[in-house]
Enzyme design. Structure first.
Site, short mmCIF file in Angstrom:
data_model
loop_
_atom_site.label_atom_id
_atom_site.label_comp_id
_atom_site.label_asym_id
_atom_site.label_seq_id
_atom_site.Cartn_x
_atom_site.Cartn_y
_atom_site.Cartn_z
CE LYS A 195 7.01 3.75 -2.23
NZ LYS A 195 7.10 5.09 -1.59
CD GLU A 269 -5.53 6.36 -11.49
OE1 GLU A 269 -5.11 7.17 -12.35
OE2 GLU A 269 -5.78 6.67 -10.33
CB CYS A 303 -4.62 11.07 -11.93
SG CYS A 303 -5.89 10.27 -10.98
CD GLU A 400 -0.63 13.96 -14.51
OE1 GLU A 400 0.40 13.27 -14.36
OE2 GLU A 400 -1.76 13.56 -14.19
P1 NDP Z 1 5.76 8.81 -8.85
O1 NDP Z 1 5.12 8.05 -9.94
O2 NDP Z 1 7.23 8.84 -8.77
O3 NDP Z 1 5.24 8.29 -7.43
C1 NDP Z 1 4.18 7.41 -7.20
C2 NDP Z 1 4.58 6.32 -6.23
O4 NDP Z 1 5.53 5.44 -6.82
C3 NDP Z 1 5.26 6.83 -4.96
O5 NDP Z 1 4.91 6.00 -3.87
C4 NDP Z 1 6.73 6.67 -5.32
O6 NDP Z 1 7.57 6.64 -4.20
C5 NDP Z 1 6.71 5.33 -6.02
N1 NDP Z 1 7.85 5.06 -6.90
C6 NDP Z 1 8.75 5.93 -7.43
N2 NDP Z 1 9.63 5.27 -8.22
C7 NDP Z 1 9.27 3.95 -8.21
C8 NDP Z 1 9.78 2.78 -8.83
N3 NDP Z 1 10.81 2.81 -9.66
N4 NDP Z 1 9.16 1.60 -8.58
C9 NDP Z 1 8.09 1.53 -7.77
N5 NDP Z 1 7.58 2.61 -7.15
C10 NDP Z 1 8.14 3.82 -7.36
O7 NDP Z 1 5.20 10.27 -8.88
P2 NDP Z 1 5.95 11.58 -8.31
O8 NDP Z 1 5.64 11.66 -6.89
O9 NDP Z 1 7.38 11.62 -8.69
O10 NDP Z 1 5.21 12.70 -9.15
C11 NDP Z 1 5.69 13.06 -10.43
C12 NDP Z 1 4.57 13.35 -11.36
O11 NDP Z 1 3.75 12.21 -11.50
C13 NDP Z 1 3.62 14.42 -10.88
O12 NDP Z 1 4.08 15.67 -11.17
C14 NDP Z 1 2.37 14.06 -11.60
O13 NDP Z 1 2.40 14.62 -12.89
C15 NDP Z 1 2.42 12.56 -11.70
N6 NDP Z 1 1.60 11.88 -10.68
C16 NDP Z 1 0.44 11.33 -11.08
C17 NDP Z 1 -0.37 10.72 -10.17
C18 NDP Z 1 -1.66 10.12 -10.56
O14 NDP Z 1 -2.49 9.83 -9.70
N7 NDP Z 1 -1.89 9.89 -11.82
C19 NDP Z 1 -0.04 10.67 -8.75
C20 NDP Z 1 1.26 11.22 -8.43
C21 NDP Z 1 2.00 11.80 -9.38
P3 NDP Z 1 8.10 8.06 -3.65
O15 NDP Z 1 6.90 8.82 -3.20
O16 NDP Z 1 8.92 7.72 -2.51
O17 NDP Z 1 8.82 8.71 -4.77
#
Ligand code: NDP
Length: 490
Positions: A195, A269, A303, A400
């Protein structure tokens, strides 16, 4: 002599004048609507629901993508389960051939993929063109090489694939994160349901086309788009044997709780708050480039971004002068322009998060520096930002931000640098800048971080494992380590 904001902007204007150099988008065909990639073809979603994906640089709609519901996810997992039996039994060298083919197709379609990645996510074209897409191809190329050598990867053990892997990826490196997830899973003989993030689904849709072009057996790769709910359906599906997640620590914890006791294998991760540590004997101009690359690359949506600069007190002033001058030369604007250094913030929600944390920094007493910078009227933008006078207790030093915001702290001794660098719940990466090899080793031994870069930052290679400690998650991706989560060893 310290430069004022105006002087440094003037200097930048004198030194560089760039005419616009936009990348052509003529060769890119984005369809108005996408379905779900299940069982080797694009199918209509059972949910009958779709949502728009927009270009964050101008807020224009690019396409509508499907929102997979429980029935859709179940269909995808069943298709993967069905494909798994024959995929796992296929001669490993034949599996390798499909993965090589995918890698070659990514290379062939690299211009198109780079443009779509930039339009859907807001990152500068020079980054998607020179980093995201070549590294994605390199990952498939590298893991294709392992497909028929698994017994060398795990000597004296018998590696077996696990079954269906459920993979959820974020929006900061959409195709690259897809490659990090899918390439090792397929090489080890698993089938996948992936996804992509809600705001950046388009390169995954092009990847679905690439799977069809490569004539990958139907069902080996399935891609379901949707929001967090769809992600949660993927990871909790009872037939998913292995979960791989990259994203926020908060959602990582939710997933861990949701699948506890199910026997599913899990790699996480998650976030980071990396220290980029500059000692007084470091080559300062080189360090400035590394600091800029560490935090302003991909608008700081990284990240492992070097979001905390730890600088030895004796060189703080000259280093910050050089850094401020360099910030004023960064070009913010149209992500499709080949001269752009800082593109658009990925979404409105992310922009609001950055703005909120920057406000908290000002309120808590940190000193803000932003070069003079004109922000486009439409779209989501944030200027490169630097905070000095930061205390370790401030939110901008602890949380972060995931944006182009650097917090500067100082230290006097190596021990103090170690203590401050490790004073975080995260542990994904760190950077050390010094002339002394012995100090690099001394520091690297003491950093609680999965990756420690020396006199460089944000270097990636498919042969090198990547992953974190503490709240940055567990498990490793990349290298031979990246195969381990996808096999059972007997
Ligand atoms: P999320 O952790 O919400 O998103 C990452 C992925 O998980 C997306 O595909 C999201 O879908 C999906 N997701 C969301 N909720 C669930 C769930 N309950 N079960 C399974 N999958 C889920 O990150 P955000 O986009 O909300 O970003 C928020 C913060 O996270 C950022 O500000 C940043 O600080 C951090 N972040 C860190 C990352 C990293 O690489 N370490 C990457 C992205 C974010 P959907 O996109 O549809 O919400």
């Amino acid at each position: 002599m310290a430069l004022t904001k105006k002087q440094s902007a003037e200097l930048a204007r004198q030194e560089f004048e760039y005419a616009p150099a936009p990348e052509s988008i003529d060769h890119v065909k984005i369809q108005p609507r996408y379905g779900l990639f299940i069982g080797g073809r694009m199918v209509e979603p059972h949910s009958k629901k779709r949502f728009p994906t927009i270009n964050p640089a101008n807020e224009k709609k690019l396409a509508e993508v499907a929102e997979a519901d429980e029935v859709d996810v179940d269909r995808a997992v069943k298709a993967a389960g069905k494909a798994f039996d024959s995929w796992a039994r296929l001669a490993p060298s034949r599996r390798a051939r499909y993965i090589f083919r995918i890698s070659r197709l990514i290379q062939e379609r690299s211009r198109e993929l780079a443009v779509v990645e930039t339009m859907d996510g807001g990152k500068p074209i020079k980054e998607s063109r020179d980093v995201d897409i070549p590294l994605s191809a390199a990952h498939f190329f590298y893991y294709a090489g392992w497909a028929d050598k698994l017994e060398w990867a795990f000597p004296n053990r018998k590696p077996r694939p696990l079954g269906v892997a459920g993979q959820v990826i974020p929006w900061n490196f959409p195709l690259l994160m897809l490659a990090w997830k899918i390439a090792p899973a397929l090489a080890a003989g698993n089938a996948v349901v992936l996804k992509p993030a809600e705001t950046t689904p388009l390169s995954a849709m092009l990847f679905a086309e690439i799977c069809m072009q490569a004539e990958l057996p139907p069902g080996v790769v399935n891609i379901v788009t949707g929001a967090g709910k769809t992600g949660s359906l993927v990871v909790t599906h009872p037939d998913v044997k292995k979960v791989a997640f990259t994203g926020s620590t908060e959602v990582g914890k939710l997933i861990q709780r949701a699948i506890a006791g199910t026997g599913k294998k899990l790699t996480l991760e998650l976030g980071g708050k990396a220290a980029n540590i500059v000692f007084e004997d470091a080559p300062l101009d080189q360090a400035v480039e590394g600091i800029v690359n560490g935090i302003y690359f991909n608008q700081g949506h990284v990240c492992c971004a070097g979001s905390r600069l730890l600088v030895q007190e004796s060189i703080a002033e000259p280093l910050l002068d050089k850094l401020k001058r360099r910030l004023s030369t960064l070009r913010l604007g149209d992500p499709l322009d080949k001269n752009t250094d800082i593109g658009a913030i990925n979404s409105k929600a992310q922009l609001e998060k950055i703005q909120g944390l920057v406000e908290s920094g000002i309120e808590e007493g940190a000193e803000l520096y932003q070069p003079e910078c004109v922000l486009p009227e439409r779209g989501f933008w944030f200027p490169p930002t630097l905070f000095t006078n930061v205390s370790q207790s401030y939110r901008i030093a602890r949380e972060e931000i995931f944006g182009p915001v650097l917090s500067v702290l100082t230290f006097r001794t190596p021990n103090e640098a170690v203590e401050k660098a490790n004073n975080t719940p995260y542990g994904l990466s760190a950077g050390v800048w010094t002339d002394k090899g012995s100090r690099i080793l001394w520091m690297a031994e003491r950093m609680r971080a999965g990756v420690v870069w020396a006199n460089t930052f944000n270097r990636f290679d498919p042969t090198s494992p990547f992953g974190g400690y503490k709240e940055s998650g567990y498990g490793r991706e990349g290298g031979v380590h990246g195969l381990l989560p996808y096999v059972e060893l007997t």
